[in-house]
Design an enzyme around this catalytic site. Sequence first.
Site, PDB file in Angstrom:
ATOM      1  N   HIS A 242       0.805  -1.219   0.000  1.00 11.95           N
ATOM      2  CA  HIS A 242       0.000   0.000   0.000  1.00 11.95           C
ATOM      3  C   HIS A 242       0.848   1.283   0.000  1.00 11.95           C
ATOM      4  O   HIS A 242       0.765   2.096  -0.908  1.00 11.95           O
ATOM      5  CB  HIS A 242      -0.903   0.027   1.240  1.00 11.95           C
ATOM      6  CG  HIS A 242      -1.697  -1.219   1.454  1.00 11.95           C
ATOM      7  ND1 HIS A 242      -2.784  -1.573   0.688  1.00 11.95           N
ATOM      8  CD2 HIS A 242      -1.565  -2.208   2.377  1.00 11.95           C
ATOM      9  CE1 HIS A 242      -3.284  -2.709   1.122  1.00 11.95           C
ATOM     10  NE2 HIS A 242      -2.568  -3.124   2.141  1.00 11.95           N
TER      11      HIS A 242
HETATM   12  O1  RIB Z   1      -5.316  -0.137   4.562  1.00 10.13           O
HETATM   13  C1  RIB Z   1      -3.945  -0.238   4.354  1.00 10.13           C
HETATM   14  C2  RIB Z   1      -3.178   0.798   5.086  1.00 10.13           C
HETATM   15  O2  RIB Z   1      -3.561   0.787   6.459  1.00 10.13           O
HETATM   16  C3  RIB Z   1      -1.675   0.513   5.071  1.00 10.13           C
HETATM   17  O3  RIB Z   1      -0.962   1.685   4.841  1.00 10.13           O
HETATM   18  C4  RIB Z   1      -1.360  -0.011   6.440  1.00 10.13           C
HETATM   19  O4  RIB Z   1      -0.041   0.376   6.885  1.00 10.13           O
HETATM   20  C5  RIB Z   1      -2.424   0.620   7.293  1.00 10.13           C
HETATM   21  O5  RIB Z   1      -1.984   1.896   7.695  1.00 10.13           O
END
Ligand code: RIB
Length: 313
Positions: A242
């Site tokens: 992500h």
């Molecule tokens: O939903 C994914 C995100 O939420 C990622 O960045 C993870 O680190 C959490 O912060």
Amino acid sequence: MTRKLIVLTDPGQDQAAALLMILGAPQAFEVLGLVATAGNIDLGYTITNCLKVLELAGRSDIPVFAGCPEPMTRRLVTAEHVHGPTGLDGPDLPEPTTAPAAGHGVDFIVDTLRQAESGTVTICSLSPLTNLAMALVKAPDIAPRIREIVAMAGAYFEVGNITPSAEFNVYVDPEAARIVLDAGIPTTLLPLDVTHEMLSTRSRLDAMRALGNRCGVATAEMLEFSEAFDLEKYGWDGAPLHGPCVPAFMLEPDIFTGRSINVSVETRGQLTEGMTVADWWGITDRPKNAFWVRHGNSDRYYSLLNSCLANLP
Ligand code: RIB
């Protein structure tokens, strides 16, 4: 032109990778400071993890400020089930030798935006938006001074990850996300819709480890820890990565495609609180308040990530 960044982060292995990507592109980014956010784990751990990652990259010159220990109105929901008890499980990183900067992260955001030339500072958000929203409530004058917000947040076509309808960063603090999206600030969102196309397959993690430098190897080790939950959950041949989508979009936006739409946040739904309602087809007359990134080229994404990691110690 180098972008001045304030980075909001609750590392979290994927966010550590994003931070290292940013630090591996000094020609593109000047990091003014990190604001540690309560999210994946408690604030104490996110502060420590920010310090650890900066030391790993040899960049302890960058200040880390402690943000709020809780969301604006709700109890903190964390994600140790994904990231481990420390939030940065995987490599055996030494305890930090540096300390967070004095002052609160919200005040750092406000003061930095008031002192910098208007329109020159980008908010790079990898975390729940608590501290930016608090800054906007405390000092509404900073909103027009922000160049843009680029945030990993939300989900629509890929639905939720922490509930069936909500992405974690928005779910932790939906009121904050609503305040930010209503502030009229140029905003780009990298939702699960695109991050779920960026899978850390075995070959991609092997290529990262093969960089051979401590930052490349540590990043591979971090992701090899955090991938376990997602591999089990999704059954894919890699876990979604992500956080680095945010710097990747700023570095090479043509890796991605999307459109400007209205994004509204559900804050009261029993089953849908924290959901980002993306008006992809322009059905409502609600203002187009965000550029919603829908797809990306994963090969270019991982190549770019590795090229940044290779620039680090
Ligand atoms: O939903 C994914 C995100 O939420 C990622 O960045 C993870 O680190 C959490 O912060």
